[in-house]
Design an enzyme around this catalytic site. Structure first.
Site, short mmCIF file in Angstrom:
data_model
loop_
_atom_site.label_atom_id
_atom_site.label_comp_id
_atom_site.label_asym_id
_atom_site.label_seq_id
_atom_site.Cartn_x
_atom_site.Cartn_y
_atom_site.Cartn_z
N THR A 42 5.40 69.88 -20.19
CA THR A 42 4.89 69.57 -18.95
C THR A 42 4.13 68.24 -18.75
O THR A 42 2.89 68.23 -19.02
CB THR A 42 3.98 70.75 -18.75
OG1 THR A 42 4.65 71.95 -18.77
CG2 THR A 42 3.60 70.93 -17.26
N LYS A 55 8.70 72.46 -12.32
CA LYS A 55 7.89 72.99 -13.30
C LYS A 55 6.47 72.92 -12.58
O LYS A 55 5.70 73.97 -12.78
CB LYS A 55 7.98 72.53 -14.67
CG LYS A 55 6.90 72.71 -15.50
CD LYS A 55 6.79 74.12 -16.00
CE LYS A 55 5.63 74.34 -17.21
NZ LYS A 55 5.60 75.85 -17.19
#
Lengths: 288, 288, 288, 288
Positions: free
Chosen positions: D91, D166
């Site tokens: 991430t 995301k």
């Protein structure tokens, strides 16, 4: 002039006293009669009801909220029954001011004239008066306004405009307090004490009474006894919110202020000053 | 004193000019050399690199952002190579100020001294200087500060404290503009024009330069050409946000301001003034 | 059972029809009498006033707002005059629910039972019923609730608890819409279309009706005709806000939603769907 | 396939183990070498550096943040030196993903494929994979993705699109938690317990994993040990904020979340779960 005065709290008593000193013939009324005693001793006539107080040239009202004004105006023996020009000094909703303007259809007329200033300013005859209404009505009140205030701002012929300005002013005060609280909390956690930050602010671009007065309160954590209690501040901010809903205006800083007033009351109690939004800011930063 | 000056934009040139006028021996350097011409004509020495400019008593920097300061200090032939005391006037992050303080380990030392004031104030030598650093270092700069400013505020011995105060001040400016914009929009939709509201505000509790200067801009919708462009304002608010993240401080009004700066830039373009948060407020109320 | 039904809008008519189909003896009343015609044709009795409709076992109300409920209950020939158990399905304030509970002192009693579901669900008898009140009262309503709904949630013995849950649910719906709108706007400006983002969301952690239903609306910009008009949504959010003020709860996401509902109405008009908070989000990003 | 894996924290180890189980030839590398032991025991080859791990068909990275990815890719003996297709599962920021895409100019190519799911889901091979990149590159990874996940979402050919999705998903999770926290706090102060409200929500429109999982955490005040620590959550929300700044998108709910994460960390400590935004909400309501 022959003036009636309804609502003898700390603000109202001070204003009525200054009218008496200025030589006006005064009739006074308060829901709790004892609050009129000092003024009666000083020469005022004790009216038996709001309508009786309104039996002159001008009837002034200085009451706590919409409900109190509605009771004094629309209730039994209310002000609508008298011939006087009604001058409303209370901080009330824009909606009620519009309703009052619509219902004062008689010869008397209606002027909205909320004031800025704390009780000390009221006692000194140093209030700021924000007035709106028909020009001839406001003209006729000028000598009265000068007896209670240091300056009169005329903001139009629609009475509720004065209430909108008053509410906007209270919103601006809370905005300045909230912003200072956020900045002071950031500064303090970063090693700069609040007094130092305040000195820089008021010494540069922010040299106005709102920063000086409330800045000192924040630096000294002086939130009790309340100069203006947080629940009353929240009530005023709710009136701003109601006006914003009616006009379809998004006011995110108002939302922040209302949340912090709720938080401060929930965390500190109902008797805290409205500047305690700063305490909510500090607690959210893990400070106490 | 023997002073170097790096960063000759509109602010820096004005400050350097005032140092020259005050009789100091000046060396100047700018990444785009042409910007030094006027000062050289006026008697300054053209330094060949930042380190050369730093070959005196004091080296002052007035640059656009963290990256520019890093380049001037840590880059090839950078300021760290000179013996001078480094006085940083730029609006940079607290984190970079801490790093600079840690890295100026030589005899020169480091003082952070960001300024408040627009170019006009810089030209008039009327800036406000917020200084932090070792007392003897700040003491030695006092004559220089008085050449460029009207007043010096000393806010501690940790240099980054001055940056925190400067960033807090910019946040306070934007807070006042945002609050005024919300109040003016509410008032205008309710029938009170902006100039009237501003007159009441500045005539009562809000009689400070921040309300007068920006209030006029809002009343006149004067957002182009930008006095301070919105993207630069957003950059500064991002620095406040970074400090708030590092210190774990919730700043909801800062969130409102950052959102409105993004909105104003998205809606109006990159060349708009930072006071255009007011345009975002107006558009959200269906006004244009 | 002998049931009365007051309030025959699209939701109320569908609910009343299902009661009739389930074999209950129905009396109906609506302020605009014509709306009762279809039900009368289908076998319901036309009551002459709310009190007349309340002359049975249970009187159900499904009305637009607090004022309409107050008129039907406290007005002339109002429901308080009848012996029936009053079941209030309307989305009303917590404060009014408390007042109704206090005033239904007769044998009838009071149950608050707001519902979740759009008109299509009401027609299919698939509403969700959230009920609160004395256990024996709610027990006695179970067969009626199962005629109009697919499931009953019992949330306590204080009737207003059901209203608090209903209002919280509407707040949660708007929160999900607002969050999706922000994420979709960010994604779209970054090159990811809204449908793609929605597919990932509903295919992973967000596979709930609220995201599917409103996600499609947002992807297709389907805001007219309004399934639930924004001003009604704002009215509901104001009821949540009133409960938050009364309970001293800070709800910043509620503040965002209320601001965006105001903005959407100001920008798009009063006839827009409440999901149009997404349009306010898009406009603030410079999209149209 | 011949696969390298860099980053063997709890998530990465589980993913790598599943690749091994699926029969792929695996080389592993971790900055702290000990974390590779179990995988080496299970049959993986211990790579001597990231470039060595990248000496195959595909190199996967699953690292903590931008800095860790930059070190593994651009550092000495970094991934850029190997011929493999780089699949980034971390991430990371949109900006870094764009930079990585631009710099993987060799034959290998670059796919961004962040995942949704907690460590338990990673161990079970039940992650959701969000992938973006050149179609043939993503095609070639399908068998690998099916070894670690239950479903693959393809969101375009620009790798950073996957990161944007995301980050948006994490923002949506936090939004749902924040909204639930506000509603539960309001309900509880009004007499409705949290579990009851949650039952109604998940039984009606909100029957999705995000509400079930986090709803239980909120009902049970289960914030320690942290499933996902608040400072990491704040880091992710800062990445969303950076994307919003770059794209000029106002995201007021994001602002609320970031403020509440800061508040929760300041009030509760750095080791608290990111769902503790609910604790900040409760404290602001005067509850503990």
């Amino acid at each position: 002039m022959k003036v009636g005065f309804v609502g003898l709290g700390r603000m109202g008593s001070a204003m009525a006293t200054n009218l008496l000193k200025a030589g006006h013939e005064l009739a006074v009324w308060n829901r709790t009669p004892g609050k009129a005693d000092a003024l009666v001793d000083a020469g005022a006539r004790r009216a038996i009801c709001p309508a009786d107080a309104a039996d002159g040239d001008v009837i002034m009202t200085m009451l706590a909220d919409d409900a109190a004004v509605e009771a004094a105006v629309y209730g039994q023996d209310g002000i609508l029954g008298g011939p006087a020009l009604h001058v409303s000094h209370s901080t009330i909703s824009v909606a009620l001011a519009d309703r009052l303007a619509a219902d004062h259809t008689g010869e008397g007329g209606f002027v909205s004239a909320p004031v800025f200033g704390r009780p000390v300013a009221a006692e000194a005859g140093k209030l700021f008066v924000v007035a709106a209404g028909a020009a001839e009505h406001v003209d006729s009140c000028e000598p009265l306004f000068m007896a209670i205030g240091q300056r009169v701002f005329r903001v139009g012929t629609t009475p509720s405009a004065a209430n909108l300005v008053k509410l906007s002013g209270n919103f601006m005060i809370m905005s300045a307090v909230e912003a200072m609280a956020e900045a002071m909390t950031l500064a303090e956690k970063g090693g700069v004490d609040r007094a130092t930050l305040l000195e820089v602010l008021t010494g540069t671009l922010f040299g106005a009474p709102v920063y000086q007065t409330y800045g000192d309160i924040l630096v000294e954590d002086r939130f009790r006894p309340a100069g203006f209690a947080a629940p009353l501040g929240l009530k005023d901010m709710n009136l701003v919110d109601a006006a914003a809903t009616a006009s379809r205006v998004a006011m995110p800083v108002l939302g922040v202020i209302r949340d912090h007033l709720r938080a401060a009351i929930a965390q500190e109690g109902e008797d805290i000053d409205w500047a305690s939004v700063a305490m909510a800011v500090r607690r959210a930063a893990g400070m106490s």
